[in-house]
Design a protein around this motif. Structure first.
Motif, PDB file in Angstrom:
ATOM      1  N   SER A  33      47.418  28.316  39.794  1.00  0.00           N
ATOM      2  CA  SER A  33      47.139  29.484  38.951  1.00  0.00           C
ATOM      3  C   SER A  33      45.734  29.386  38.357  1.00  0.00           C
ATOM      4  O   SER A  33      45.554  29.087  37.177  1.00  0.00           O
ATOM      5  CB  SER A  33      48.192  29.571  37.845  1.00  0.00           C
ATOM      6  N   GLY A  36      44.777  34.426  35.591  1.00  0.00           N
ATOM      7  CA  GLY A  36      45.988  34.874  34.918  1.00  0.00           C
ATOM      8  C   GLY A  36      46.281  34.058  33.677  1.00  0.00           C
ATOM      9  O   GLY A  36      45.469  33.216  33.258  1.00  0.00           O
ATOM     10  N   ASP A  71      51.267  34.424  39.154  1.00  0.00           N
ATOM     11  CA  ASP A  71      52.228  35.460  39.533  1.00  0.00           C
ATOM     12  C   ASP A  71      53.205  34.929  40.580  1.00  0.00           C
ATOM     13  O   ASP A  71      52.795  34.370  41.607  1.00  0.00           O
ATOM     14  CB  ASP A  71      51.480  36.673  40.086  1.00  0.00           C
TER      15      ASP A  71
END
Length: 386
Positions: A33, A36, A71
């Motif tokens: 990730s 985000g 996500d």
């Protein structure tokens, strides 16, 4: 004519040999990730990939790194792509519990080993048919919950308020902390949730303050974990503040500022490696990562989240030579052999602890993997092992 066909045959053999050499490379798929809400976790993990070995036991190691943007859907898409298009031998990632949980079905179906760098015990427990393929490096919630509860009990805490993410990370912590608190007869008098993307938690903070607990535990990770503490400080809550090991990086200090001064939390030894006593069994391997990362990215740049990625690389590096004795990279047999080799690792020193895997334990860490720290003058300070 015979000479011509002989020459063509030799040329073809050369191409096949060259193709075979390329296929012998070990392909490592990484989904983290880097953007985000969990970017403060993923960025140091992405940086750490660049520090991992590019040759193991004489075999070239190729890293294919993708961003899942914190996500779950993108994490699943990345995992499928890495397996079907890049023919990876192993998956490293993802940074968060929800994304890692969503990846399990994919790697199990493809029979490809995965080492997650997310925290929840649900990623590897129970070791069923699907989790047979899955390992992880961050400490389990119950290990850290017990450390927090021990510290609370030793410091007169009888009641506690809880606020955590409204996802698998927060729920996992709520369950494990409740078990640990019950052992010390600490009463949870308020329990609230919030989303990683929320910009206000004033309502939840007011409910916690109204319950008047001796302390508050915030079960979040990365910079979003600073939000409840800032809100509680703003409305005048003056009790003790505890966080989880999900905040152990400098971005949390930067975002939280003076509002997180005095916070207490359990963390992996790497966070305060230079402060550990010489007798600490993890100090040397923790410092090895700190020195490698800071040499590449600057003094004070290291984070515990990057170290979880480093430990995934440590496990892979220890397992690849074993697997190579049984099969060739790029084949189903190699993926099976690599999975088996990871599960068989014993006393492997990493940045966060000493790993000993087994068929029923796909984390492999013990109490050597935790220390207690506080925040003092905007810096992490080691305060003991419990």
């Amino acid at each position: 004519m015979k000479k011509r066909w002989t020459a063509l045959a030799l040329a073809a053999a050369g191409l096949i040999a060259a193709s075979g050499a390329a296929m012998a490379d070990v392909n490592v798929g990484v989904t983290i990730s880097a953007t985000g809400p969990a970017a403060s976790l993923g960025i140091p993990q992405k940086n750490t990939i660049a520090l991992m070995p590019h040759t193991i036991a004489g075999e070239k190691i190729n890293y294919i790194v993708l961003d899942d943007a914190s996500d779950t859907t993108q994490g699943v898409t990345n995992t499928r792509k890495l397996i079907s298009e890049n023919n990876v031998d192993i998956i490293l990632g993802s940074s968060t519990t929800p994304v890692s949980l969503a990846m399990i079905d994919i790697v199990a179906e493809a029979k490809t080993p995965m080492i997650s760098v997310a925290a929840s015990a649900k990623i590897v427990e129970p070791v069923d048919a699907k989790r047979h393929w899955v390992f992880k490096t961050p400490q389990n919630d119950i290990m850290m919950s017990l450390a927090i509860v021990e510290h609370m009990a030793n410091n007169g805490v009888k009641t506690v308020g809880f606020i955590g993410f409204s996802d698998a990370y927060g729920e996992g912590w709520a369950q494990e902390f409740a078990k640990a608190a019950a052992l010390k007869k600490i009463n949870i008098v308020a329990s609230e949730r919030y989303a990683r993307t929320d910009t206000s938690v004033t309502g939840q903070a007011l409910k916690i303050k109204a319950a008047n607990p001796d302390a508050v535990l915030i079960a979040g990770s990365g910079t979003p974990a600073a939000l409840p503490q800032t809100a509680l400080k703003k409305i005048g809550y003056a009790g003790k503040y505890y966080q989880t090991h999900g905040v152990a990086n400098n971005d949390f200090l930067r975002v939280g500022g003076k509002d997180v001064e005095g916070t207490i939390l359990p963390a992996g030894p790497v966070l305060v490696a230079d402060q550990l006593p010489a007798t600490n069994q993890v100090k040397a391997s923790a410092l090895a990562y700190v020195h490698a990362y800071e040499k590449a990215y600057g003094k004070g740049s290291v984070s515990t989240f990057g170290a979880h990625g480093w430990d995934a690389g440590v496990l892979m590096t220890a397992a690849v030579p074993v697997a190579l004795k049984k099969a060739k990279p790029g084949t189903p047999e190699f993926r099976v052999a690599l999975r088996d080799a990871i599960e068989g690792l014993k006393e492997v020193p990493g940045a966060h602890g000493i790993f000993t895997m087994s068929p029923t334990d796909h984390l492999g860490l013990d109490q050597r993997a935790r220390v207690m720290v506080t925040i003092q003058n905007g810096k992490w300070k080691y305060i003991g092992n419990d």
